[in-house]
Design a protein around this motif. Sequence first.
Motif, PDB file in Angstrom:
ATOM      1  N   GLY C  76      -1.031  61.969  11.559  1.00  0.00           N
ATOM      2  CA  GLY C  76      -1.104  62.544  12.900  1.00  0.00           C
ATOM      3  C   GLY C  76      -1.604  63.971  12.924  1.00  0.00           C
ATOM      4  N   MET C  77      -2.273  64.403  11.874  1.00  0.00           N
ATOM      5  CA  MET C  77      -2.638  65.824  11.727  1.00  0.00           C
ATOM      6  C   MET C  77      -4.133  66.092  11.772  1.00  0.00           C
ATOM      7  N   GLY C  78      -4.923  65.103  12.143  1.00  0.00           N
ATOM      8  CA  GLY C  78      -6.360  65.343  12.228  1.00  0.00           C
ATOM      9  C   GLY C  78      -6.940  65.806  10.898  1.00  0.00           C
ATOM     10  N   ASP C  79      -7.829  66.782  10.974  1.00  0.00           N
ATOM     11  CA  ASP C  79      -8.525  67.240   9.770  1.00  0.00           C
ATOM     12  C   ASP C  79      -7.609  67.891   8.745  1.00  0.00           C
ATOM     13  N   ALA C  80      -6.417  68.302   9.160  1.00  0.00           N
ATOM     14  CA  ALA C  80      -5.503  68.910   8.192  1.00  0.00           C
ATOM     15  C   ALA C  80      -5.153  67.915   7.095  1.00  0.00           C
ATOM     16  N   ARG C  81      -5.347  66.633   7.378  1.00  0.00           N
ATOM     17  CA  ARG C  81      -5.059  65.645   6.341  1.00  0.00           C
ATOM     18  C   ARG C  81      -6.048  65.728   5.180  1.00  0.00           C
ATOM     19  N   ASN C  82      -7.167  66.395   5.357  1.00  0.00           N
ATOM     20  CA  ASN C  82      -8.113  66.551   4.247  1.00  0.00           C
ATOM     21  C   ASN C  82      -7.469  67.276   3.069  1.00  0.00           C
ATOM     22  N   VAL C  83      -6.564  68.189   3.384  1.00  0.00           N
ATOM     23  CA  VAL C  83      -5.851  68.906   2.324  1.00  0.00           C
ATOM     24  C   VAL C  83      -5.016  67.923   1.500  1.00  0.00           C
ATOM     25  N   ILE C  84      -4.371  67.002   2.181  1.00  0.00           N
ATOM     26  CA  ILE C  84      -3.539  66.012   1.487  1.00  0.00           C
ATOM     27  C   ILE C  84      -4.417  65.110   0.606  1.00  0.00           C
ATOM     28  N   ASN C  85      -5.564  64.735   1.121  1.00  0.00           N
ATOM     29  CA  ASN C  85      -6.484  63.898   0.338  1.00  0.00           C
ATOM     30  C   ASN C  85      -6.734  64.501  -1.041  1.00  0.00           C
TER      31      ASN C  85
END
Lengths: 167, 167, 167, 167
Positions: C76-85
Amino acid sequence: MGGGESAPPEDCAAAYRLGQLIAEEGWVLLNGGRPAGIMEASAKGAKDRGGLTIGILPGNSARHASKYIDIPVVTGMGDARNVINVLTSDAVVALPGKGGTISEVALALKNGKKVVLLNFDPGKIFETYRESGLLRNAGSPEEAVKIIRNEFCSGDRGGRPAEVVKK
Amino acid sequence: MGGGESAPPEDCAAAYRLGQLIAEEGWVLLNGGRPAGIMEASAKGAKDRGGLTIGILPGNSARHASKYIDIPVVTGMGDARNVINVLTSDAVVALPGKGGTISEVALALKNGKKVVLLNFDPGKIFETYRESGLLRNAGSPEEAVKIIRNEFCSGDRGGRPAEVVKK
Amino acid sequence: MGGGESAPPEDCAAAYRLGQLIAEEGWVLLNGGRPAGIMEASAKGAKDRGGLTIGILPGNSARHASKYIDIPVVTGMGDARNVINVLTSDAVVALPGKGGTISEVALALKNGKKVVLLNFDPGKIFETYRESGLLRNAGSPEEAVKIIRNEFCSGDRGGRPAEVVKK
Amino acid sequence: MGGGESAPPEDCAAAYRLGQLIAEEGWVLLNGGRPAGIMEASAKGAKDRGGLTIGILPGNSARHASKYIDIPVVTGMGDARNVINVLTSDAVVALPGKGGTISEVALALKNGKKVVLLNFDPGKIFETYRESGLLRNAGSPEEAVKIIRNEFCSGDRGGRPAEVVKK
């Protein structure tokens, strides 16, 4: 912090008065930034007294901010922005709310932030934090502000220059 | 946006001048808020001209903000705060930097934000965005501000009252 | 990592083959989880060889995951999930992409993650990371996997039991 | 979900048994991934029955995961990862905990996720959600699993192939 679309008029009235008092103290008002409920009312109160208002928005655009928010911080992170709301605040005042508000009170207390519950009785769930001095109840906006000013303020303003906090 | 601890003196000088010009335009300066490199220099420039400065901090405490930041937004989210930096900005100016800065330019362009590269040549990687009008180069802080004022500004200030942006 | 809806067939074919090889090595495939482009193709490749696939989704529901994703992580965090990737990956392979992909390469390198660029030439922008040994080029999925197996693998699997990584 | 370092032995024993039962049902166990309290105990229970375990970590490295976590998802986002915990889950079981656990129950209910409180009495705070059928109490791990299996399961597995959920 407090309810959004579901907030009743009496809570919005208390939030409006709280916003006024926060501005009069020279403090910066921060909330979730949406044009609804406690957020809209508290921001309007602060603006009506010349205060500065910050809204931490869950969505992707500043267009969805309340018109009473001076500085919309656009997170695009949905509910994860609740963490930012409480970490950025020196003290949290919570009016009645549902899951979102409860999560903010819980996250604030977990992170050692001081919380005033204004006309909000969540039952016994946060009692362990009350014993550690982080949690207080208030029956009016005036009492909430008094608790923050007289009991919570440590003279420590984080990295913030006094001229902003006491602008 | 731009390098942190690794930023060379000439980039910091340009960032300082950019901060001055942003404040003189009446715009709010936003950066990553840490006391290092482009962040510290641009915030100092803005404060020296009476501007308002916002820092989106990666860590858990406002204590780690630059002393030139008026409003430290505490995210506790590490690099995920880079998304907030660009979503909250109306326009982004990027000075030379490494992975963090490049990620901000990339995320800004992906989200349709206008970006000026100031003395920063990342090669051909962002060329597709240049053709769509989102990306411009500037050789000086003055040119960067001129591009934003004359070419990027649409008269649309999101939810922000003019008196804050043009305070 | 790589382009979504805009990815051309030849890149999707390479991604499909890469997914097959990752599964054959016994590695877990992780990507952004959406049913498009490099994400869909690489997940399909891995599933066709019996691999395990994880998708870190930007939206609020697992319903929006590719059908080839076994484990949709809903941020549910949009592009911030790229960090998790990138933080969750032991090594990153990037095929051609735009802002989102570039942000992932940048964030991976910033966090010390090893990156293989597969048929992806971003120009000179990441050259400082190449010198430190974090960045390599590959001309085929086979070469990408060989680099990871022979040059990047340190024998250190983080907290992961061997039976999962080599299931 | 449930307490970390502060969790008492009886809660950890219930969490261990719950992990066993989740694995026996063929479900995937997801928790916060740290090597403490309810997280460690439930993951150990699931692994002892051959289950698959996912940990959504607050920190920057998989090295800090419990050794019973198969798939550490590294967020680097601190408490913001609590949102991911609940959005990724089909159902949430909460054992006693403090601010972190309460925030997870609140965020789960706000997002329409079904929650079972296992030996956890938070008082009246979540009563409005109980009336809407999202919230149930259980007095044993067996009862919690029975509620999920018989009352919560809708046959809808999101994007997840049945062979993974029922592996």
